[in-house]
Design a protein around this motif. Structure first.
Motif: not given
Length: 367
Positions: A190-191, A285, A296, A299
């Motif tokens: 998702d990152a 994410a 982090n 997303k």
């Protein structure tokens, strides 16, 4: 004179008088006026006395107070309870002995199953009979399940870990081969991209600068792509092929069942990667959380125009360039997301370390 003699004779005949002034009595009634009572009257008196004694006893019983009666009832209840306990104790001891014996037998069998050919080599495994292989397969599953439970309990309770020690860390990557990169990078899917909601053939929307980002990092990092539980398992290969069609970027893939993520957070026991934790970076994410190895980036959404991968790239490349012994203190500068967004933290870090944000020597390839 004649009359007096006649009266005396008549009285003597009927018994009213005696010749010498003796007590008078009537023969027919047997009633006499002496000091000695008749036998029938004695009997009546004795019966009367007995009746009076009985009445006295009954009266005494009735005169007992309510407290005395309650005390007697309480004593009787205690006696009944004691008798009940005496009857129950043998049954209780029997049940307790049965449970204790069951626990002991189960524990012994479980321990034997857990230790069955635990450290067997591949050569020894090859020599096992078919039956032994089936038994080994079953016990291996039992051993893995027990270790997973133990690891979860240890993660959730420091007391449990202090009592029983750390759980054995299950390795999810093969041993590092000679010539491998010193630094390891694990990136959550998702990152890097967003997937369309189409279930059959989902489209993959790449984050800005994705190929440029991966192409330049692969020189100094072994990069692994992490598929979380949100990605359908039967779509993993499709998505992987769209991100890295020529298999140039990633050296491997990791999945949710590997246990690297717990409750949607990367586990702090990254020893399961079988890599030096001081040289491991996890790019996540999900919502920010404290982890010494995590950066982090949030997303990715296809309608946004963020350039976070391009901004992050100089910082990551600076680590192997300067041969940083431990990446965790460096990552710590990028984790205070409550005070500033990641873009601002990256800018501050690059100013402190004199890192040039413009990558003149790098050329994007088919982004």
């Amino acid at each position: 004179m004649i009359l007096g003699k006649a009266a005396r004779n008549f009285g003597k005949h009927v018994g009213f008088f005696s010749g010498k002034n003796q007590p008078l009595f009537i023969n027919s009634s047997r009633r006499f006026y002496s000091n000695e009572a008749p036998k029938e009257e004695k009997k009546v008196n004795e019966e009367k006395k007995v009746n009076e004694e009985k009445k006295a006893e009954e009266k005494e019983k009735k005169e007992k107070t309510v407290e005395d009666l309650e005390n007697e009832e309480a004593e009787e209840a205690k006696e009944a309870e004691k008798k009940k306990k005496k009857r129950f104790l043998p049954v209780f001891h029997t049940i307790g002995a049965g449970i204790g014996l069951t626990v002991i037998v189960t524990s012994v069998l479980g321990y034997l199953a857990y230790e069955y050919k635990k450290d067997i080599t591949e050569e020894e495994r090859y020599r096992l009979s078919t039956l032994e292989q089936h038994v080994l397969k079953a016990t291996t599953g039992l051993r893995d399940g027990f270790e997973n439970i133990f690891a979860n309990l240890s993660d959730r309770s420091e007391i449990f870990e202090s009592l029983f020690g750390q759980a054995k860390v299950h390795k999810i990557l093969p041993p590092q081969l000679p010539g491998s990169k010193k630094y390891t990078l694990v990136i959550e899917i998702d990152a890097l991209c967003e997937l369309s909601k189409a279930s059959k053939y989902p489209a993959v929307y790449k984050r800005a600068g994705l190929d440029f980002f991966l192409e330049n990092l692969k020189k100094d990092f072994d990069i692994y792509l992490f598929f979380n539980a949100n990605i359908p398992q039967n779509k993993n290969e499709q998505i992987y092929f769209k991100i890295d069609p020529n298999q140039n970027y990633f050296v491997g893939q990791l999945y949710a069942e590997h246990g690297l993520k717990e409750r949607n957070q990367f586990s702090k026991k990254i020893e399961m990667l079988d890599r030096d934790p001081s040289k491991v970076i996890l790019i996540d994410a999900t919502a920010p959380y404290k982890h010494p190895n995590v950066i982090n980036v949030g997303k990715f959404h296809s309608n946004s125009k963020d350039t976070i991968l391009i901004e992050l790239l100089p910082v990551l490349l600076n680590l192997p360039k300067n041969k940083v012994a431990d990446v965790r203190p460096e990552i710590q500068h990028l984790q205070d997301l409550d005070k500033a967004p990641l873009s601002s933290l990256l800018g501050q870090y690059m100013n402190e370390k004199n890192i040039n944000p413009i990558l003149k020597k790098l050329k994007p390839e088919n982004n």
